[in-house]
Enzyme design. Structure first.
Site, PDB file in Angstrom:
ATOM      1  N   SER A 194       0.836  -1.208   0.000  1.00  9.83           N
ATOM      2  CA  SER A 194       0.000   0.000   0.000  1.00  9.83           C
ATOM      3  C   SER A 194       0.869   1.256   0.000  1.00  9.83           C
ATOM      4  O   SER A 194       1.625   1.499   0.948  1.00  9.83           O
ATOM      5  CB  SER A 194      -0.901   0.021   1.239  1.00  9.83           C
ATOM      6  OG  SER A 194      -1.493   1.307   1.351  1.00  9.83           O
ATOM      7  N   HIS A 252      -0.946  -1.237  -4.160  1.00  6.69           N
ATOM      8  CA  HIS A 252      -2.287  -0.930  -3.641  1.00  6.69           C
ATOM      9  C   HIS A 252      -2.388   0.585  -3.428  1.00  6.69           C
ATOM     10  O   HIS A 252      -1.577   1.162  -2.693  1.00  6.69           O
ATOM     11  CB  HIS A 252      -2.478  -1.666  -2.313  1.00  6.69           C
ATOM     12  CG  HIS A 252      -3.837  -1.551  -1.696  1.00  6.69           C
ATOM     13  ND1 HIS A 252      -4.892  -2.359  -2.059  1.00  6.69           N
ATOM     14  CD2 HIS A 252      -4.298  -0.713  -0.737  1.00  6.69           C
ATOM     15  CE1 HIS A 252      -5.957  -2.026  -1.320  1.00  6.69           C
ATOM     16  NE2 HIS A 252      -5.619  -1.040  -0.519  1.00  6.69           N
ATOM     17  N   ASP A 291      -4.629   3.536  -2.024  1.00  5.84           N
ATOM     18  CA  ASP A 291      -5.779   3.851  -1.163  1.00  5.84           C
ATOM     19  C   ASP A 291      -6.332   5.216  -1.538  1.00  5.84           C
ATOM     20  O   ASP A 291      -5.785   6.248  -1.150  1.00  5.84           O
ATOM     21  CB  ASP A 291      -5.339   3.827   0.300  1.00  5.84           C
ATOM     22  CG  ASP A 291      -5.150   2.401   0.779  1.00  5.84           C
ATOM     23  OD1 ASP A 291      -4.081   2.087   1.315  1.00  5.84           O
ATOM     24  OD2 ASP A 291      -6.074   1.595   0.572  1.00  5.84           O
ATOM     25  N   MET A 309      -8.841   8.011  -1.135  1.00  4.54           N
ATOM     26  CA  MET A 309      -9.729   8.452  -0.052  1.00  4.54           C
ATOM     27  C   MET A 309     -10.235   9.866  -0.347  1.00  4.54           C
ATOM     28  O   MET A 309      -9.451  10.736  -0.720  1.00  4.54           O
ATOM     29  CB  MET A 309      -8.974   8.439   1.271  1.00  4.54           C
ATOM     30  CG  MET A 309      -8.440   7.077   1.672  1.00  4.54           C
ATOM     31  SD  MET A 309      -7.676   7.171   3.317  1.00  4.54           S
ATOM     32  CE  MET A 309      -6.869   5.572   3.396  1.00  4.54           C
ATOM     33  N   HIS A 352      -8.114   0.937  -4.511  1.00  5.99           N
ATOM     34  CA  HIS A 352      -9.098   0.717  -3.440  1.00  5.99           C
ATOM     35  C   HIS A 352      -9.840   2.020  -3.238  1.00  5.99           C
ATOM     36  O   HIS A 352      -9.307   2.957  -2.632  1.00  5.99           O
ATOM     37  CB  HIS A 352      -8.341   0.285  -2.175  1.00  5.99           C
ATOM     38  CG  HIS A 352      -9.195   0.135  -0.968  1.00  5.99           C
ATOM     39  ND1 HIS A 352      -8.651   0.020   0.286  1.00  5.99           N
ATOM     40  CD2 HIS A 352     -10.536   0.073  -0.806  1.00  5.99           C
ATOM     41  CE1 HIS A 352      -9.625  -0.101   1.179  1.00  5.99           C
ATOM     42  NE2 HIS A 352     -10.777  -0.093   0.538  1.00  5.99           N
ATOM     43  N   MET A 393     -12.021   4.226  -1.519  1.00  2.84           N
ATOM     44  CA  MET A 393     -12.737   4.555  -0.290  1.00  2.84           C
ATOM     45  C   MET A 393     -13.369   5.931  -0.488  1.00  2.84           C
ATOM     46  O   MET A 393     -12.941   6.953   0.064  1.00  2.84           O
ATOM     47  CB  MET A 393     -11.765   4.547   0.896  1.00  2.84           C
ATOM     48  CG  MET A 393     -11.339   3.147   1.289  1.00  2.84           C
ATOM     49  SD  MET A 393      -9.959   3.108   2.437  1.00  2.84           S
ATOM     50  CE  MET A 393      -8.606   3.208   1.272  1.00  2.84           C
ATOM     51  N   MET A 436     -11.998  -5.383   5.049  1.00  2.00           N
ATOM     52  CA  MET A 436     -11.220  -4.406   5.821  1.00  2.00           C
ATOM     53  C   MET A 436     -11.014  -4.956   7.219  1.00  2.00           C
ATOM     54  O   MET A 436     -11.983  -5.346   7.890  1.00  2.00           O
ATOM     55  CB  MET A 436     -11.944  -3.062   5.882  1.00  2.00           C
ATOM     56  CG  MET A 436     -11.971  -2.304   4.565  1.00  2.00           C
ATOM     57  SD  MET A 436     -10.364  -2.116   3.800  1.00  2.00           S
ATOM     58  CE  MET A 436      -9.538  -1.101   5.035  1.00  2.00           C
ATOM     59  N   ASP A 481      -6.926  -5.998   4.511  1.00  2.00           N
ATOM     60  CA  ASP A 481      -6.283  -4.695   4.440  1.00  2.00           C
ATOM     61  C   ASP A 481      -6.423  -3.977   5.778  1.00  2.00           C
ATOM     62  O   ASP A 481      -7.526  -3.681   6.217  1.00  2.00           O
ATOM     63  CB  ASP A 481      -6.980  -3.877   3.335  1.00  2.00           C
ATOM     64  CG  ASP A 481      -6.409  -2.493   3.150  1.00  2.00           C
ATOM     65  OD1 ASP A 481      -6.929  -1.775   2.283  1.00  2.00           O
ATOM     66  OD2 ASP A 481      -5.466  -2.130   3.874  1.00  2.00           O
TER      67      ASP A 481
HETATM   68  C1  DX5 Z   1      -7.366   1.937   4.944  1.00  2.00           C
HETATM   69  C2  DX5 Z   1      -6.092   1.652   4.217  1.00  2.00           C
HETATM   70  C3  DX5 Z   1      -4.978   1.060   5.130  1.00  2.00           C
HETATM   71  C4  DX5 Z   1      -3.724   0.713   4.352  1.00  2.00           C
HETATM   72  C5  DX5 Z   1      -2.889  -0.322   5.056  1.00  2.00           C
HETATM   73  O1  DX5 Z   1      -7.220   2.651   6.035  1.00  2.00           O
HETATM   74  O2  DX5 Z   1      -6.450   0.731   3.235  1.00  2.00           O
HETATM   75  O3  DX5 Z   1      -5.516  -0.070   5.743  1.00  2.00           O
HETATM   76  O4  DX5 Z   1      -4.046   0.189   3.119  1.00  2.00           O
HETATM   77  O5  DX5 Z   1      -2.446   0.224   6.234  1.00  2.00           O
HETATM   78  P1  DX5 Z   1      -1.405  -0.554   7.188  1.00  2.00           P
HETATM   79  O6  DX5 Z   1      -0.803  -1.697   6.433  1.00  2.00           O
HETATM   80  O7  DX5 Z   1      -0.384   0.496   7.528  1.00  2.00           O
HETATM   81  O8  DX5 Z   1      -2.215  -1.024   8.357  1.00  2.00           O
HETATM   82 ZN    ZN Z   2      -6.654  -0.207   1.098  1.00  2.00          ZN
END
Ligand code: DX5
Ligand code: ZN
Length: 221
Positions: free
Chosen positions: A12, A37, A39, A41, A70, A72, A141, A179
């Site tokens: 990620s 990956h 993220d 947001m 991903h 979000m 998640m 994740d």
């Molecule tokens: C959502 C994100 C995080 C990230 C991974 O909050 O999707 O979960 O990808 O974070 P770590 O591996 O640092 O927990």
């Molecule tokens: Zn993610």
């Protein structure tokens, strides 16, 4: 001795140094990550704002690894085409982020991309039953989304077990992805529950030797 499941590690970029993302992506590729990956947001579905499809297109030319977006975000239906055109290979939406999930997943598939569906800790896996046949990824998640570096919520693993059972029973193709809070300590538990794709940010980017952490995630101790 049963064969070890082949585990995919999706690094990620949320945990990367944003001021030097291309170099960080190259480092991940050299360290053995299978996927990247992203993220995405929007500050509405989750409290944080990160980056959009422009980041995907900017980094697309710097890596041959599959890009796993991903989303979000609220109303992901408004941005499927831009992520597809930006070069994302997997586009995952949240079950909680739009009404007409079947229609949005169909639009991802029609763009020639692999479709994923994700659920936050409070959403039962049973809510996905009528679309499991369509997806390439089910993302469970294991933290409340929005931030990296959190601790795994263990009770989410029951959903991984359920989805693993349903996949076997129904003969579906989806990969089970987890994740949030995934590292070499939690890896055994999530793989035993049935996880096949491990998303990790902090564990990899904070590691002294990312290549060793990725190896441990892939193969276990
Ligand atoms: C959502 C994100 C995080 C990230 C991974 O909050 O999707 O979960 O990808 O974070 P770590 O591996 O640092 O927990
Ligand atoms: Zn993610």
């Amino acid at each position: 001795m049963g064969t070890r499941p082949s585990i995919i590690v999706a690094s990620s970029v949320l945990a990367a140094d944003f001021s030097r993302l291309a170099a960080e992506v190259h480092k991940m590729e050299q360290s053995g990550a299978d996927w990247l990956h992203f993220d995405i947001m929007d500050g509405s579905f989750v409290p944080t704002i990160t980056f959009g499809s422009q980041m995907v297109s900017a980094l697309r030319k710097h890596t041959r690894l599959p890009i796993d977006a991903h989303l979000m975000v609220m109303h992901p239906e408004t941005m499927i085409e831009e992520f597809a055109l930006a070069g994302a290979d997997y586009i995952t939406i949240h079950q909680e982020s739009t009404v007409h999930i079947h229609r949005v997943l169909t639009s991802i598939i029609k763009m020639g991309k692999k479709a994923g569906i994700s659920i936050i800790p409070s959403t039962p896996a049973g809510m996905l039953l009528d679309i499991l046949h369509m997806v390439d990824i089910v993302l469970v998640m294991t933290v409340n989304p929005g931030f990296g570096g959190q601790t795994i919520i263990e009770e989410c693993l029951r959903k991984v077990e359920y989805l693993s059972e349903m996949k076997k029973r129904l003969g579906y193709r989806y990969l089970i992805q987890v994740d949030g809070g995934i590292n070499s300590d939690t890896r055994e538990r999530v793989v035993r529950a049935g996880a096949e794709v491990l998303v990790a940010g902090s564990a990899i980017f904070k590691a002294e030797k990312p290549e060793l952490e990725i190896k441990l995630l892939k193969e276990g101790e």
